[in-house]
Scaffold this active site. Structure first.
Site, PDB file in Angstrom:
ATOM      1  N   LYS A  16       0.548  -1.336   0.001  1.00 57.92           N
ATOM      2  CA  LYS A  16      -0.127  -0.063   0.131  1.00 57.92           C
ATOM      3  C   LYS A  16       0.719   1.481   0.452  1.00 57.92           C
ATOM      4  O   LYS A  16       0.706   1.933  -0.471  1.00 57.92           O
ATOM      5  CB  LYS A  16      -0.606   0.210   1.187  1.00 57.92           C
ATOM      6  CG  LYS A  16      -2.126  -0.719   1.406  1.00 57.92           C
ATOM      7  CD  LYS A  16      -3.059  -0.351   2.628  1.00 57.92           C
ATOM      8  CE  LYS A  16      -2.090  -0.592   3.880  1.00 57.92           C
ATOM      9  NZ  LYS A  16      -2.110  -1.998   4.118  1.00 57.92           N
ATOM     10  N   ARG A  91      -9.822   1.734   8.776  1.00 59.06           N
ATOM     11  CA  ARG A  91      -9.493  -0.074   9.207  1.00 59.06           C
ATOM     12  C   ARG A  91     -10.089  -0.201  10.199  1.00 59.06           C
ATOM     13  O   ARG A  91     -10.757  -1.258  10.137  1.00 59.06           O
ATOM     14  CB  ARG A  91      -8.111   0.301  10.029  1.00 59.06           C
ATOM     15  CG  ARG A  91      -6.904  -0.122   9.363  1.00 59.06           C
ATOM     16  CD  ARG A  91      -5.732  -0.182  10.318  1.00 59.06           C
ATOM     17  NE  ARG A  91      -4.591  -0.677  10.008  1.00 59.06           N
ATOM     18  CZ  ARG A  91      -3.360  -0.317   9.202  1.00 59.06           C
ATOM     19  NH1 ARG A  91      -3.034   0.842   8.877  1.00 59.06           N
ATOM     20  NH2 ARG A  91      -2.321  -1.245   9.975  1.00 59.06           N
ATOM     21  N   ARG A 130      11.404  -7.440   5.398  1.00 59.25           N
ATOM     22  CA  ARG A 130      11.303  -5.811   5.150  1.00 59.25           C
ATOM     23  C   ARG A 130      12.324  -4.718   6.599  1.00 59.25           C
ATOM     24  O   ARG A 130      12.309  -5.234   7.185  1.00 59.25           O
ATOM     25  CB  ARG A 130       9.918  -5.374   5.658  1.00 59.25           C
ATOM     26  CG  ARG A 130       9.619  -3.550   4.507  1.00 59.25           C
ATOM     27  CD  ARG A 130       8.097  -3.453   5.120  1.00 59.25           C
ATOM     28  NE  ARG A 130       7.467  -3.039   6.467  1.00 59.25           N
ATOM     29  CZ  ARG A 130       6.143  -2.994   5.994  1.00 59.25           C
ATOM     30  NH1 ARG A 130       5.463  -2.464   5.048  1.00 59.25           N
ATOM     31  NH2 ARG A 130       5.612  -2.639   7.525  1.00 59.25           N
ATOM     32  N   ARG A 164      11.336  -2.317  11.171  1.00 60.75           N
ATOM     33  CA  ARG A 164      10.134  -1.866  12.165  1.00 60.75           C
ATOM     34  C   ARG A 164       9.961  -2.145  13.012  1.00 60.75           C
ATOM     35  O   ARG A 164       9.690  -3.336  12.922  1.00 60.75           O
ATOM     36  CB  ARG A 164       9.147  -1.896  10.459  1.00 60.75           C
ATOM     37  CG  ARG A 164       8.235  -0.188  11.064  1.00 60.75           C
ATOM     38  CD  ARG A 164       7.339   0.006   9.780  1.00 60.75           C
ATOM     39  NE  ARG A 164       6.164  -0.588  10.272  1.00 60.75           N
ATOM     40  CZ  ARG A 164       5.268  -0.248   9.367  1.00 60.75           C
ATOM     41  NH1 ARG A 164       5.264  -0.280   8.674  1.00 60.75           N
ATOM     42  NH2 ARG A 164       3.927  -0.804  10.345  1.00 60.75           N
ATOM     43  N   ARG A 175      -0.757  -8.966  13.370  1.00 54.10           N
ATOM     44  CA  ARG A 175      -1.891  -7.732  12.375  1.00 54.10           C
ATOM     45  C   ARG A 175      -2.677  -7.650  11.073  1.00 54.10           C
ATOM     46  O   ARG A 175      -3.523  -7.841  10.628  1.00 54.10           O
ATOM     47  CB  ARG A 175      -0.730  -6.707  11.717  1.00 54.10           C
ATOM     48  CG  ARG A 175       0.167  -5.734  12.762  1.00 54.10           C
ATOM     49  CD  ARG A 175       2.008  -5.681  11.994  1.00 54.10           C
ATOM     50  NE  ARG A 175       1.180  -4.545  11.011  1.00 54.10           N
ATOM     51  CZ  ARG A 175       2.337  -4.107  10.245  1.00 54.10           C
ATOM     52  NH1 ARG A 175       3.276  -5.227  10.380  1.00 54.10           N
ATOM     53  NH2 ARG A 175       2.778  -3.677   9.377  1.00 54.10           N
TER      54      ARG A 175
END
Ligand code: AMP
Length: 230
Positions: A16, A91, A130, A164, A175
């Protein structure tokens, strides 16, 4: 250029952030990413930062009223006129309802909602590899690493890269659950109003951008596609 007003949705790790930035740049729109705004707030010792930390670090959602206030402030400051790509918001169904009311009041209804479809196993693989740049926000997937001259530094600004805090395996699973339970109903909210288009999010970045642009042109009024202003 016609202002576009869209929401980009999809599970964590769907791409996104990357795709929203590209769409916003291509259409001169504001890229409004609630996750980025919240991460920025975490760095400072502000009331917002202190309140948001426990939610963001555990992979759960920051309360609706907090996020809605952040979005409202920015849309009122100019996003509604310039056009916007909302990334990571709404969300929850109450956030979507709050957004509907806000946009009605601003006379700037949504053109539509693009939903990136990416299977869970791809998400877990992508997020697990990531790394992000805490200084400029650049995101490096596993495939991007070999291209960098210096392994642990950002190509764009040279800052040391980080994982992160919410990209750890147990938080990634949390998540994904949160997405299934609280955010999928938002997709249904928009599907029922005929506003949502699903787009295959698996593939190269350019390939996915092209698919999104095609879906977007199906959502915009014909005059906007031809480049007329409205
Ligand atoms: P993201 O960068 O979009 O993956 O967001 C990172 C984290 O910020 C999420 O896991 C939530 O804790 C928080 N967050 C971002 N956007 C929202 C939102 N619209 N509502 C509630 N929490 C959010």
């Amino acid at each position: 250029m016609a202002a576009i007003r869209i929401v980009l949705m999809g599970p964590p790790g769907a791409g996104k952030g990357t795709q929203a930035a590209r769409l916003a740049a291509a259409h001169g729109a504001l890229h409004l990413a609630t996750g980025d705004i919240l991460r920025e707030a975490l760095k400072s010792d502000t009331p917002l930062g202190r309140e948001a930390r426990r939610y963001v670090d555990s992979g759960t959602l920051v309360p609706d009223r907090v996020v809605l206030a952040l979005v409202e402030e920015r849309l009122r400051a100019g996003g509604a006129g310039q056009g916007f790509v909302l990334d990571g918001f709404p969300r929850t169904v109450p956030q979507a309802e709050g957004l509907d009311i806000l946009l009605d009041g601003l006379g700037a209804p949504l053109d539509g909602v693009l939903v990136l479809d990416v299977p869970d196993e791809v998400v877990v693989e992508r997020l697990g590899g990531r790394r992000t740049c805490p200084a400029c926000g650049a995101v490096y997937g596993p495939e991007g690493r070999s291209e960098r001259v210096e392994e642990d530094r950002c190509d764009r600004c040279g800052a040391p890269l980080e994982v992160r805090s919410d990209d750890r395996p147990e938080t990634i699973r949390r998540r994904l659950e949160v997405y299934r339970e609280q955010t999928r109903p938002v997709v249904v909210h928009y599907e029922l109003r005929g506003l949502a288009r699903r787009v295959d999010g698996v593939g190269g970045r350019d390939e996915v951008t092209a698919r999104l642009e095609e879906a977007l042109s199906g959502l915009l009024p014909p005059t906007a596609v031809q480049g007329a202003t409205r």
